[in-house]
Design a protein around this motif. Structure first.
Motif, PDB file in Angstrom:
ATOM      1  N   LYS A   1      13.646   7.212  -2.971  1.00  0.00           N
ATOM      2  CA  LYS A   1      14.603   6.104  -2.850  1.00  0.00           C
ATOM      3  C   LYS A   1      13.941   4.914  -2.140  1.00  0.00           C
ATOM      4  O   LYS A   1      14.064   3.775  -2.577  1.00  0.00           O
ATOM      5  N   VAL A   2      13.241   5.221  -1.077  1.00  0.00           N
ATOM      6  CA  VAL A   2      12.546   4.167  -0.329  1.00  0.00           C
ATOM      7  C   VAL A   2      11.472   3.538  -1.221  1.00  0.00           C
ATOM      8  O   VAL A   2      11.356   2.326  -1.339  1.00  0.00           O
ATOM      9  N   TRP A   3      10.728   4.414  -1.884  1.00  0.00           N
ATOM     10  CA  TRP A   3       9.666   3.955  -2.785  1.00  0.00           C
ATOM     11  C   TRP A   3      10.235   2.996  -3.833  1.00  0.00           C
ATOM     12  O   TRP A   3       9.687   1.913  -4.075  1.00  0.00           O
ATOM     13  N   ALA A   4      11.353   3.407  -4.459  1.00  0.00           N
ATOM     14  CA  ALA A   4      11.920   2.582  -5.534  1.00  0.00           C
ATOM     15  C   ALA A   4      12.372   1.228  -4.986  1.00  0.00           C
ATOM     16  O   ALA A   4      12.206   0.196  -5.636  1.00  0.00           O
ATOM     17  N   TRP A   5      12.926   1.263  -3.784  1.00  0.00           N
ATOM     18  CA  TRP A   5      13.369  -0.006  -3.189  1.00  0.00           C
ATOM     19  C   TRP A   5      12.169  -0.929  -2.971  1.00  0.00           C
ATOM     20  O   TRP A   5      12.194  -2.100  -3.324  1.00  0.00           O
ATOM     21  N   VAL A   6      11.119  -0.360  -2.404  1.00  0.00           N
ATOM     22  CA  VAL A   6       9.915  -1.165  -2.139  1.00  0.00           C
ATOM     23  C   VAL A   6       9.357  -1.720  -3.447  1.00  0.00           C
ATOM     24  O   VAL A   6       8.967  -2.885  -3.532  1.00  0.00           O
ATOM     25  N   MET A   7       9.355  -0.897  -4.485  1.00  0.00           N
ATOM     26  CA  MET A   7       8.778  -1.318  -5.759  1.00  0.00           C
ATOM     27  C   MET A   7       9.614  -2.408  -6.448  1.00  0.00           C
ATOM     28  O   MET A   7       9.135  -3.080  -7.345  1.00  0.00           O
ATOM     29  N   ARG A   8      10.846  -2.530  -6.009  1.00  0.00           N
ATOM     30  CA  ARG A   8      11.674  -3.609  -6.572  1.00  0.00           C
ATOM     31  C   ARG A   8      11.598  -4.879  -5.710  1.00  0.00           C
ATOM     32  O   ARG A   8      12.205  -5.893  -6.045  1.00  0.00           O
ATOM     33  N   HIS A   9      10.899  -4.782  -4.609  1.00  0.00           N
ATOM     34  CA  HIS A   9      10.783  -5.922  -3.707  1.00  0.00           C
ATOM     35  C   HIS A   9       9.304  -6.225  -3.470  1.00  0.00           C
ATOM     36  O   HIS A   9       8.721  -5.763  -2.492  1.00  0.00           O
ATOM     37  N   PRO A  10       8.726  -7.004  -4.388  1.00  0.00           N
ATOM     38  CA  PRO A  10       7.272  -7.201  -4.402  1.00  0.00           C
ATOM     39  C   PRO A  10       6.709  -7.713  -3.085  1.00  0.00           C
ATOM     40  O   PRO A  10       5.598  -7.338  -2.706  1.00  0.00           O
ATOM     41  N   LYS A  11       7.460  -8.521  -2.377  1.00  0.00           N
ATOM     42  CA  LYS A  11       6.912  -9.070  -1.139  1.00  0.00           C
ATOM     43  C   LYS A  11       6.732  -7.973  -0.098  1.00  0.00           C
ATOM     44  O   LYS A  11       5.731  -7.927   0.608  1.00  0.00           O
ATOM     45  N   PHE A  12       7.732  -7.085  -0.015  1.00  0.00           N
ATOM     46  CA  PHE A  12       7.609  -5.963   0.915  1.00  0.00           C
ATOM     47  C   PHE A  12       6.480  -5.031   0.469  1.00  0.00           C
ATOM     48  O   PHE A  12       5.704  -4.548   1.270  1.00  0.00           O
ATOM     49  N   TYR A  13       6.470  -4.809  -0.862  1.00  0.00           N
ATOM     50  CA  TYR A  13       5.423  -3.944  -1.416  1.00  0.00           C
ATOM     51  C   TYR A  13       4.039  -4.476  -1.032  1.00  0.00           C
ATOM     52  O   TYR A  13       3.178  -3.727  -0.569  1.00  0.00           O
ATOM     53  N   ALA A  14       3.843  -5.802  -1.189  1.00  0.00           N
ATOM     54  CA  ALA A  14       2.519  -6.388  -0.934  1.00  0.00           C
ATOM     55  C   ALA A  14       2.094  -6.204   0.532  1.00  0.00           C
ATOM     56  O   ALA A  14       0.921  -6.082   0.842  1.00  0.00           O
ATOM     57  N   ARG A  15       3.081  -6.168   1.414  1.00  0.00           N
ATOM     58  CA  ARG A  15       2.735  -5.974   2.826  1.00  0.00           C
ATOM     59  C   ARG A  15       2.647  -4.507   3.206  1.00  0.00           C
ATOM     60  O   ARG A  15       1.792  -4.119   4.002  1.00  0.00           O
TER      61      ARG A  15
END
Lengths: 193, 241, 449
Positions: free
Chosen positions: C394-408
């Motif tokens: 669930k956390v992973w999917a959220w991060v993957m939908r939020h590129p800015k968070f993912y990039a950091r």
């Protein structure tokens, strides 16, 4: 409810079908054509590759000579015998209803009224066939005999000697059935051998 | 000019960025106009393959939004590419965007050989190389000869086949950590085959396989190196200025 | 999720070599016999299986009518207990003390031998590999090469102990010992039990495919022949065999045709000198109708038990046949077992695959094993999700939908991941790459400046 009815009704429920619902025809049969030429040569090559022996002779007299040579003095039964008698002999001699050029197989229907154990119990099997019995492939047999069980309780296709590779994948012949197969093909059958 | 949108995959983005750069360099040299959409993240495969379809679906949706309107999407991974072109439809049945997308997504070597019709990119590389077929590229995308042709046309490169090129390296995503002993056994069988070829470099089109293979080579203190096909093709290739 | 301990199999060098070389050889032979029209044959076989199973009730009734028209009897068994009870009662009524059996995964599935042994009936396995295992008290290791893990020395030990034979370590000599011992059993047995490779609806026939001759003997030497078969083995027409026999022989052992193909339509008829006097066909459900109900996985029932998926499976080739919980091992076992037993019994099974797809590629009836594995994984998660894993996805999917968070977050996660959990498991087998100083997106930004 009997087990039969229960299984069938479960199957129908699983398939959303009702008793007697129509069934579309199955996909059209796919039967291949085999080689059309040099059937004897192909049969010989295929069976020899499986360590079977093939002799082609012109007449019935020559066939008898070939049988004697293959027998090499061993005990035998030809065509029919009781189970216990067949279990005692060294060689079983039969005919065959068809032979398959592409795989080197013999096809035997029990309607010939030969003992099926003759090609199975003795360590050696000799089959004497007429050249005309050779067809291209198994699909030809299914073309000629679409219902193999119509007149026979059994049709057996024999492709080479009995074999196993159950110990270390090493090929060993003659595990339960014959380890030795001879097929004698007669060109001209004016008299039975 | 052919307009290409890169989907570099999360693994390349975060672990093997040079693979992405090399891919861009080769595509530009072949005359493409290359863009990178920053909103991209992952193809959703980790969740999909682990059985978490609801989570995978939301990430797939994000992918669809990100790449809306892209003419061609080129991916440096057979596995991620196949996730998009073969498995998005299972996640989002009846979604027209998936249907539209499928014919526009290409694995990198496939794009070169099938779309650009390029088999010689003009690269050179000195050494004996063996090629590992990654499973999803081979079996789902039917990629077999393309990467080999591209390698054979690299100057100085000699390609040697291993006897089990089509056998899995044992990565398999979460399989590699759910069943580490089996996965480890598989990759050791793979590197045995690689070593038998005498090659100094093993090439593939999937960075995940290469991470698994390189990890096992390092553990075995082998001198053999792994390289992504894009890195080989970008070698001594002048970037289109 | 608990996974089985496979370290013993992986660490056994002798076993690893035995599995690897046997499966490699079977795979090689298969490739040598495949013809250019292989794809067409596979598609035909798939289509026929699909058609038959989609109308299974119809073909079972047709089969039953035709078996009975040939003088045979059909026994319907809902489960193993019913099948075993029928055979036991028939044996008792006819005074049968010894039964010869030819290799049948279906009878393994219902533990027929154990059942007969309990009631004092001797059931002898007659396939050489199965015979070795029965004497040694073991189960089949492989669907078509049941004793592939045994060396000739192992076999000699077993024969010395149970048959009191002399030391003999040539496969030829060992085979001869078995031939002599089993020949007595064939002639003594009052009943022969076989499985069936195919059931032919338009003929009321069963088809047995083998190389040794033990199935022919089991079905023709004793007075009674009982065939036990799952209901899914039916095909519409004898003419369909043209394709199926080729596919089976090529996929299983790389032969153009197996040595013996027996097409058996009832007991012996008027004028025929030998053959069984009574013929019974036991049609076993044992969960098959339940599988039938799941349309997307129904094709699991198309399996013709050739074993090709085992030979090509990199996981089977590592862990062998004894690390699977049920009689069906390898990729096909991974999809059959959860469906027969329920996903909750061995939830790890569909996950124990790298999803390489080799099984689906070689399957002669085109069962999409990898797709079904994925569906079973999803079923397991729906049925009993691992809380921690669910949350991480669930956390992973959220991060993957939020590129800015993912990039950091992604670079942090990579560089700061502690060597526990998955990282520890990864490191148990191989090294990790050194995380790069800059991600691709950073490099791209710099380049574009």
């Amino acid at each position: 409810m009997t087990s039969r009815d229960e299984i069938l009704s479960k199957a129908r429920a699983a398939l959303s079908r009702n008793t007697g619902d129509p069934v579309p025809p199955p996909p059209a049969v796919l039967l291949r054509e085999g080689p059309t030429e040099h059937l004897v040569e192909q049969f010989t090559a295929a069976l020899e590759a499986l360590a079977g022996n093939v002799v082609v002779v012109k007449t019935c007299e020559e066939a008898q000579v070939a049988v004697d040579k293959a027998l090499n003095g061993r005990t035998f039964i030809r065509s029919t015998g009781t189970r216990d008698a067949i279990a005692q002999v060294e060689v079983g001699i039969t005919s065959a209803d068809y032979a398959l050029a592409d795989t080197g197989s013999l096809v035997m229907f029990t309607e010939s009224n030969e003992s099926r154990l003759l090609s199975l119990l003795p360590p050696c099997h000799i089959a004497v066939i007429e050249r005309s019995k050779i067809v291209a492939c198994l699909d030809d047999v299914f073309r000629l005999r679409p219902l193999p069980g119509a007149r026979s309780s059994a049709m057996v296709v024999i492709t080479g000697p009995s074999r196993t590779a159950d110990i270390e994948m090493r090929l060993v012949r003659g595990v339960h059935g014959p380890g030795e197969i001879h097929v004698i093909i007669i060109d001209d059958v004016t008299r039975s051998p | 000019m052919v307009r290409v949108s890169l989907f570099v995959t999360c693994v390349v983005d975060q672990v093997f960025p040079n693979v992405g750069m090399a891919m861009a360099k080769v595509l530009e040299a072949a005359g493409c106009e290359v863009e990178f959409r920053e909103a991209q993240t992952c193809c959703a495969q980790p969740a999909f393959n682990s059985g978490y379809r609801d989570q995978a679906r939301t990430v797939a949706e994000h992918f669809l939004t990100t790449f809306e309107g892209a003419e061609y999407i080129v991916v440096p991974s057979g596995s991620c590419c196949s996730m998009i072109s073969h498995h998005f439809a299972e996640l989002l049945p009846g979604d027209n965007r998936v249907h539209d997308l499928e014919p526009r997504v290409f694995e990198f070597s496939q794009f070169l050989t099938n779309v650009l019709k390029v088999e010689d990119v003009g690269a050179s590389f000195d050494g004996l190389v063996t090629y590992h077929d990654s499973c999803h590229a081979l079996r789902e995308l039917k990629i077999k000869d393309g990467p080999r042709k591209l390698l054979q046309n690299v100057r100085g490169l000699r390609l040697v086949e291993m006897d089990t090129a089509e056998e899995c390296c044992g990565f398999g995503g979460t399989f590699s950590v759910k069943f580490p002993e089996i996965s480890g056994g598989m990759v050791r069988t793979k590197i045995d085959a690689i070593e038998r070829t005498g090659a100094s470099t093993v090439v593939s089109i999937d960075s995940s396989c290469l991470m698994q293979i390189q990890g096992a080579l390092d553990r075995a203190r082998s001198k053999i190196r792994t390289m992504h096909l894009a890195e080989v093709l970008a070698n001594t290739l002048k970037a289109a200025e | 999720m608990k996974t089985p301990d496979v370290t013993a199999a992986l660490g056994d060098k002798k076993l690893q070599l035995a599995i690897y070389s046997a499966t490699a050889r079977l795979g090689e032979r298969r490739r040598e016999t495949i013809t250019s029209d292989h794809e067409e044959l596979r598609q035909y076989a798939h289509d026929i299986k699909k058609h038959t199973l989609d109308h299974l009730d119809f073909y079972l009734e047709q089969l039953e009518r035709n078996v009975e028209a040939r003088g045979g009897k059909v026994i319907w068994a809902k489960d193993g207990a019913e099948a075993c009870a029928f055979i036991q009662n028939l044996a008792r009524k006819r005074g049968v003390k010894v039964i010869v059996k030819s290799k049948s995964m279906t009878t393994e599935e219902i533990h027929l031998n154990e059942h007969l042994e309990e009631v004092g009936i001797e059931a002898v396995e007659t396939d050489l590999g199965e015979y070795i295992l029965q004497l040694g008290g073991e189960k089949p290791f492989h669907i078509i090469a049941p004793a592939l893990h045994k060396t000739k020395e192992d076999v000699s030990d077993i024969f010395e102990k149970h048959l009191h034979s002399k030391r003999e370590t040539s496969p030829e000599g060992l085979t001869k010992i078995a031939r002599v011992a089993l020949r007595e059993k064939f002639l003594e047995a009052g009943m022969g039990i076989t499985g069936a490779n195919f059931l032919v609806a338009d003929s009321g026939a069963i088809v047995l495919v083998e190389n040794e001759g033990n199935a022919r003997l089991s079905s023709s030497a004793p007075k009674i022949h009982v065939a036990v078969s799952g209901i899914e083995k039916v095909i519409p027409r004898a003419q369909d065999l043209g394709v199926f026999l080729k596919l089976l022989a090529r996929s299983a052992t790389g032969q153009p045709l197996s040595v013996y193909t027996s097409f058996l339509a009832g007991a012996k008829r008027e004028g025929e000198p030998d053959g069984p006097e009574e013929f019974y066909l036991v049609l076993l459900d044992n969960g098959r109708t339940r599988l039938l109900a799941d349309e997307s996985k129904r094709q699991s029932l198309y399996c013709i038990r050739c074993g090709a998926c085992l030979n090509h499976c990199p996981v089977y080739r590592k862990i062998g046949g004894y690390n699977y919980p049920w009689v069906y091992s390898g990729p096909i076992g991974k999809i059959l077992t959860p469906q027969f037993m329920g996903i909750e019994h061995d939830p790890w099974l569909p996950f124990a695959s790298s999803l390489c797809g080799a099984c689906g590629e070689v399957c002669p009836v085109k069962i999409e094993i990898p797709r079904i594995l994925l569906e079973l994984r999803s079923d397991k998660v729906a049925n009993d999700p691992d809380r921690a894993e669910l949350w991480s996805f669930k956390v992973w999917a959220w991060v993957m939908r939020h590129p800015k968070f993912y990039a950091r977050l992604a670079p942090l996660a990579l560089s700061a991941a502690p060597p526990v959990g998955p990282v520890k498991k990864w490191l148990s087998q191989r090294d990790l790459p050194v995380p790069p100083a800059k991600s691709f997106r950073d490099l791209w930004k710099e380049r574009s400046k």
